[in-house]
Design a protein around this motif. Structure first.
Motif, PDB file in Angstrom:
ATOM      1  N   ALA A  49       6.354   8.746   1.430  1.00 19.95           N
ATOM      2  CA  ALA A  49       7.568   8.315   0.724  1.00 19.95           C
ATOM      3  C   ALA A  49       8.695   8.046   1.715  1.00 19.95           C
ATOM      4  O   ALA A  49       9.469   7.100   1.540  1.00 19.95           O
ATOM      5  N   GLY A  50       8.792   8.853   2.759  1.00 21.08           N
ATOM      6  CA  GLY A  50       9.813   8.626   3.781  1.00 21.08           C
ATOM      7  C   GLY A  50       9.661   7.277   4.455  1.00 21.08           C
ATOM      8  O   GLY A  50      10.649   6.563   4.675  1.00 21.08           O
ATOM      9  N   GLU A  51       8.425   6.908   4.773  1.00 23.57           N
ATOM     10  CA  GLU A  51       8.192   5.594   5.383  1.00 23.57           C
ATOM     11  C   GLU A  51       8.516   4.476   4.394  1.00 23.57           C
ATOM     12  O   GLU A  51       9.130   3.472   4.746  1.00 23.57           O
ATOM     13  N   LEU A  52       8.100   4.661   3.147  1.00 28.52           N
ATOM     14  CA  LEU A  52       8.398   3.659   2.120  1.00 28.52           C
ATOM     15  C   LEU A  52       9.905   3.476   1.965  1.00 28.52           C
ATOM     16  O   LEU A  52      10.393   2.341   1.905  1.00 28.52           O
ATOM     17  N   ILE A  53      10.640   4.568   1.898  1.00 29.60           N
ATOM     18  CA  ILE A  53      12.093   4.510   1.728  1.00 29.60           C
ATOM     19  C   ILE A  53      12.727   3.707   2.857  1.00 29.60           C
ATOM     20  O   ILE A  53      13.521   2.791   2.619  1.00 29.60           O
ATOM     21  N   GLU A  54      12.352   4.025   4.073  1.00 27.58           N
ATOM     22  CA  GLU A  54      12.920   3.341   5.235  1.00 27.58           C
ATOM     23  C   GLU A  54      12.612   1.848   5.203  1.00 27.58           C
ATOM     24  O   GLU A  54      13.496   1.008   5.383  1.00 27.58           O
ATOM     25  N   ARG A  55      11.360   1.509   4.945  1.00 24.88           N
ATOM     26  CA  ARG A  55      10.959   0.095   4.934  1.00 24.88           C
ATOM     27  C   ARG A  55      11.560  -0.664   3.757  1.00 24.88           C
ATOM     28  O   ARG A  55      11.941  -1.819   3.878  1.00 24.88           O
ATOM     29  N   MET A  56      11.634   0.004   2.594  1.00 26.65           N
ATOM     30  CA  MET A  56      12.139  -0.673   1.393  1.00 26.65           C
ATOM     31  C   MET A  56      13.631  -0.963   1.525  1.00 26.65           C
ATOM     32  O   MET A  56      14.087  -2.041   1.140  1.00 26.65           O
ATOM     33  N   PRO A  65       0.816  -1.224   0.000  1.00 27.45           N
ATOM     34  CA  PRO A  65       0.000   0.000   0.000  1.00 27.45           C
ATOM     35  C   PRO A  65       0.850   1.275   0.000  1.00 27.45           C
ATOM     36  O   PRO A  65       0.448   2.287  -0.597  1.00 27.45           O
ATOM     37  N   LEU A  66       2.015   1.236   0.633  1.00 23.50           N
ATOM     38  CA  LEU A  66       2.897   2.415   0.614  1.00 23.50           C
ATOM     39  C   LEU A  66       3.390   2.686  -0.806  1.00 23.50           C
ATOM     40  O   LEU A  66       3.379   3.831  -1.269  1.00 23.50           O
ATOM     41  N   GLY A  67       3.844   1.645  -1.485  1.00 27.05           N
ATOM     42  CA  GLY A  67       4.320   1.804  -2.862  1.00 27.05           C
ATOM     43  C   GLY A  67       3.230   2.274  -3.794  1.00 27.05           C
ATOM     44  O   GLY A  67       3.441   3.157  -4.632  1.00 27.05           O
ATOM     45  N   THR A  68       2.033   1.704  -3.631  1.00 25.31           N
ATOM     46  CA  THR A  68       0.892   2.105  -4.454  1.00 25.31           C
ATOM     47  C   THR A  68       0.557   3.574  -4.212  1.00 25.31           C
ATOM     48  O   THR A  68       0.325   4.338  -5.158  1.00 25.31           O
ATOM     49  N   LYS A  69       0.556   3.982  -2.953  1.00 25.49           N
ATOM     50  CA  LYS A  69       0.230   5.366  -2.590  1.00 25.49           C
ATOM     51  C   LYS A  69       1.270   6.345  -3.159  1.00 25.49           C
ATOM     52  O   LYS A  69       0.904   7.376  -3.728  1.00 25.49           O
ATOM     53  N   VAL A  70       2.549   6.018  -3.032  1.00 23.65           N
ATOM     54  CA  VAL A  70       3.588   6.911  -3.557  1.00 23.65           C
ATOM     55  C   VAL A  70       3.482   6.994  -5.081  1.00 23.65           C
ATOM     56  O   VAL A  70       3.624   8.075  -5.657  1.00 23.65           O
ATOM     57  N   ALA A  71       3.210   5.883  -5.744  1.00 27.86           N
ATOM     58  CA  ALA A  71       3.057   5.900  -7.203  1.00 27.86           C
ATOM     59  C   ALA A  71       1.852   6.752  -7.604  1.00 27.86           C
ATOM     60  O   ALA A  71       1.944   7.567  -8.535  1.00 27.86           O
TER      61      ALA A  71
END
Length: 166
Positions: A124-131, A95-101
């Motif tokens: 995007a900050g949360e996605l970056i950290e988790r990814m 869901p984070l990736g989908t939301k950022v896209a």
């Protein structure tokens, strides 16, 4: 890093490409911490465009391939823990990736407002950290495990299927 199994090598290369995209997102956030970037800037547009492609591909193709083709094989060999943990991370990242896209696509059309920039920066900050953490785990556990798990014939079949989806 090079791997003897083509499937492992393809996953590693995908990971490197994803890292490049999330590093660019991280640079975008760092450079424009308080003030929304100008979306007419070519670098900003390129970063957002690359994020859309990489995140949609990562979420839809890469994760699905790992879950259906690789985690199941590990589980069949008795290693249930890796697949369970990485699936859980996929469920958080999707869901984070989908939301950022989605936000990137909207921003390319409409630009950032102060509010949308704040939301983008946070998501995007949360996605970056988790990814980053997720890719590191896959590089340390999953990708090397494929070297032992896959015989040459299975590796050829899987790598051809994976490459065909990209």
């Amino acid at each position: 890093m090079t791997f003897s199994r083509r499937t492992a090598q393809l996953l590693h290369e995908d990971h490197q490409q994803t890292i490049a995209v999330i590093e660019a997102l991280d640079q975008l956030i760092a450079k424009h911490r308080k003030k929304a970037p100008d979306t007419s800037d070519a670098w900003v547009r390129t970063t957002l465009t690359q994020a859309i492609g990489a995140l949609e591909e990562e979420v839809n193709l890469h994760f699905a391939f790992e879950e259906t083709e690789l985690f199941t094989r590990l589980e069949d060999m008795g290693d249930v823990g890796i697949g369970e943990h990485l699936r859980e991370e996929h469920r958080a990242l999707t869901p984070l990736g989908t939301k950022v896209a989605e936000m990137s696509r909207d921003t390319l059309e409409n630009g950032f407002t102060d509010e949308s920039w704040t939301e983008f920066r946070n998501v995007a900050g949360e996605l970056i950290e988790r990814m980053y953490a997720h890719i590191q785990k896959e590089e340390m556990a999953l990708v090397p495990a494929l070297e032992d798990l896959l015989d040459p014939e299975t590796d050829m079949e899987l790598s051809a299927a994976y490459a065909g989806n990209h």
